[in-house]
Design an enzyme around this catalytic site. Structure first.
Site, PDB file in Angstrom:
ATOM      1  N   GLU A 117       0.619  -1.427  -0.234  1.00 22.14           N
ATOM      2  CA  GLU A 117       0.012  -0.093  -0.208  1.00 22.14           C
ATOM      3  C   GLU A 117       0.813   1.377   0.005  1.00 22.14           C
ATOM      4  O   GLU A 117       0.307   2.476  -0.152  1.00 22.14           O
ATOM      5  CB  GLU A 117      -1.023  -0.190   1.327  1.00 22.14           C
ATOM      6  CG  GLU A 117      -1.495  -1.239   1.339  1.00 22.14           C
ATOM      7  CD  GLU A 117      -2.880  -1.042   0.252  1.00 22.14           C
ATOM      8  OE1 GLU A 117      -2.770   0.252  -0.380  1.00 22.14           O
ATOM      9  OE2 GLU A 117      -3.854  -1.555   0.264  1.00 22.14           O
ATOM     10  N   HIS A 140      -2.829   1.762   7.960  1.00 22.02           N
ATOM     11  CA  HIS A 140      -4.003   0.533   8.336  1.00 22.02           C
ATOM     12  C   HIS A 140      -3.695   0.042   8.723  1.00 22.02           C
ATOM     13  O   HIS A 140      -3.511  -0.954   8.531  1.00 22.02           O
ATOM     14  CB  HIS A 140      -4.279   0.820   7.014  1.00 22.02           C
ATOM     15  CG  HIS A 140      -4.783  -0.369   5.414  1.00 22.02           C
ATOM     16  ND1 HIS A 140      -6.392  -0.556   5.614  1.00 22.02           N
ATOM     17  CD2 HIS A 140      -4.504  -1.900   5.644  1.00 22.02           C
ATOM     18  CE1 HIS A 140      -6.654  -1.378   5.580  1.00 22.02           C
ATOM     19  NE2 HIS A 140      -5.785  -1.966   5.157  1.00 22.02           N
ATOM     20  N   HIS A 142      -6.717  -4.118   9.926  1.00 26.85           N
ATOM     21  CA  HIS A 142      -8.749  -4.725   9.773  1.00 26.85           C
ATOM     22  C   HIS A 142      -9.258  -4.157  11.122  1.00 26.85           C
ATOM     23  O   HIS A 142      -9.424  -5.814  11.252  1.00 26.85           O
ATOM     24  CB  HIS A 142      -7.717  -5.613   8.914  1.00 26.85           C
ATOM     25  CG  HIS A 142      -7.421  -5.919   7.985  1.00 26.85           C
ATOM     26  ND1 HIS A 142      -6.803  -7.196   7.360  1.00 26.85           N
ATOM     27  CD2 HIS A 142      -7.103  -4.715   6.893  1.00 26.85           C
ATOM     28  CE1 HIS A 142      -6.532  -6.982   6.089  1.00 26.85           C
ATOM     29  NE2 HIS A 142      -6.265  -5.569   6.076  1.00 26.85           N
ATOM     30  N   GLU A 170     -17.191  10.670  23.646  1.00 26.92           N
ATOM     31  CA  GLU A 170     -15.834  11.503  23.326  1.00 26.92           C
ATOM     32  C   GLU A 170     -15.307  11.920  21.782  1.00 26.92           C
ATOM     33  O   GLU A 170     -14.765  12.306  21.438  1.00 26.92           O
ATOM     34  CB  GLU A 170     -14.734  11.304  23.766  1.00 26.92           C
ATOM     35  CG  GLU A 170     -15.140  11.643  25.294  1.00 26.92           C
ATOM     36  CD  GLU A 170     -14.357  11.825  26.666  1.00 26.92           C
ATOM     37  OE1 GLU A 170     -13.106  11.843  26.092  1.00 26.92           O
ATOM     38  OE2 GLU A 170     -13.777  12.797  27.890  1.00 26.92           O
ATOM     39  N   HIS A 211     -13.144  -3.667   4.138  1.00 28.45           N
ATOM     40  CA  HIS A 211     -11.599  -4.403   4.521  1.00 28.45           C
ATOM     41  C   HIS A 211     -11.084  -3.280   6.150  1.00 28.45           C
ATOM     42  O   HIS A 211     -10.268  -4.517   6.109  1.00 28.45           O
ATOM     43  CB  HIS A 211     -11.025  -3.262   3.261  1.00 28.45           C
ATOM     44  CG  HIS A 211      -9.617  -3.622   2.977  1.00 28.45           C
ATOM     45  ND1 HIS A 211      -8.912  -3.541   1.729  1.00 28.45           N
ATOM     46  CD2 HIS A 211      -8.491  -4.413   3.643  1.00 28.45           C
ATOM     47  CE1 HIS A 211      -7.429  -3.605   1.762  1.00 28.45           C
ATOM     48  NE2 HIS A 211      -7.548  -3.655   3.460  1.00 28.45           N
TER      49      HIS A 211
HETATM   50  O1  2HA Z   1      -0.664  -5.240   4.275  1.00 32.25           O
HETATM   51  O2  2HA Z   1      -3.912  -4.477   4.668  1.00 32.25           O
HETATM   52  O3  2HA Z   1      -4.820  -3.707   2.410  1.00 32.25           O
HETATM   53  C1  2HA Z   1      -2.128  -5.762   3.916  1.00 32.25           C
HETATM   54  C2  2HA Z   1      -3.150  -4.778   3.601  1.00 32.25           C
HETATM   55  C3  2HA Z   1      -3.565  -4.481   2.405  1.00 32.25           C
HETATM   56 ZN    ZN Z   2      -5.963  -4.050   4.057  1.00 36.41          ZN
END
Ligand code: 2HA
Ligand code: ZN
Length: 276
Positions: A117, A140, A142, A170, A211
């Site tokens: 990414e 990023h 999940h 909050e 995602h």
């Molecule tokens: O790094 O999460 O979106 C793997 C991921 C791709």
């Molecule tokens: Zn991801």
């Protein structure tokens, strides 16, 4: 650069990725972080550095980040393993002067390179730096309840932001700028990067439906705290739904009073106050 492994930056990234893994947000190789490190923090480790590095081409030119250093998680690497083996899983990179490639100055000792990414991260760093010169981190992951909510809740940005603001008092204070939502897109593409960066002109967090979540901030703690607060609100939402739905809620008037009390500016047009 060998001593970079003992730097406070590597230690902080080891700790935060470990916390994220333990929260269940980064199964397998899920998740990625890139952190712009200021020159003065890298300089002490460059003493005696020969410039002997690997160079990796970028899919597009990022002149706005020329010669900046970034500490990044590696492609295919597991957050689970970062703390035990940072020099395999993390890398300190420097964007080339022409913005067309990057050098690996430290880390990725077993041949890896930066997260898949990275193009998305770089586009979003550029966008956030344009609105906040103190911006440094893209994160990023999940986050479980946040992903679940993208199935159960309508994907309208305003509706979703307001639901989250109303789940924990909050939330509005932590993300008054609201949450962006993009359509489902294949990860690792320029398209996901561009769509996310468009949102990052006015907010620091963007949901990728089915995602995960993409967040920006001035340091690791702040960015983690933003995602943690979104995820907490999404978790409360999950329980509220499981318990049969909302019977009472924080009103827009109360949110407005909260914003005044904490001196934050809620995203314009989101609160209906004094509207009959
Ligand atoms: O790094 O999460 O979106 C793997 C991921 C791709
Ligand atoms: Zn991801």
């Amino acid at each position: 650069m060998e001593k970079f492994i003992d730097s406070p930056m590597v230690k902080s990234l080891c700790n935060i990725t470990n916390v994220m893994y333990n929260k269940g947000w980064d199964e397998r190789n899920g998740g990625n972080i890139s952190w712009i490190i200021d020159d003065d923090k890298v300089a002490p480790f460059l003493d005696g550095f020969t410039g002997n590095t690997r160079n990796i081409a970028l899919p597009f030119t990022v002149e706005a980040l020329a010669q900046r250093y970034l500490l990044v998680t590696g492609t295919g690497k597991y957050f689970k393993n970062i703390k035990a083996d940072p020099q395999d899983t993390l890398g300190l990179i420097q964007i080339a002067a022409d913005g067309k490639s990057y050098d690996i100055l430290w880390g990725f000792v077993n041949g890896a390179h930066a997260t898949s990414e990275l193009p998305t991260h770089l586009m979003n760093h550029i966008q956030r730096l344009a609105v906040d010169e103190n911006h440094r981190v893209i994160m990023h992951c999940h986050a479980t309840h946040t992903i679940a909510m993208t199935f159960a809740h309508e994907l309208d940005e305003k509706a979703l932001t307001k639901t989250l603001w109303k789940m924990c008092t909050e939330c509005l204070v932590v993300f008054p700028d609201g949450i962006g939502v993009i359509p489902w897109v294949v990860p690792g593409t320029e398209e996901i990067g561009q769509l996310t960066a468009e949102k990052m002109t006015y907010c620091r967090s963007v949901l990728w439906p089915f995602h995960g979540v993409f967040g920006a901030g001035q340091d690791l703690d702040e960015t983690f705290g933003l995602i943690e607060t979104i995820e907490k609100a999404a978790e409360v939402y999950t329980y509220v739904q499981a318990q049969g739905g909302t019977k009472q809620e924080i009103s827009d008037e109360q949110l407005s009073a909260l914003a005044q009390g904490f001196n934050v500016e809620p995203k314009a047009g989101y609160l209906e106050v004094g509207v009959k």
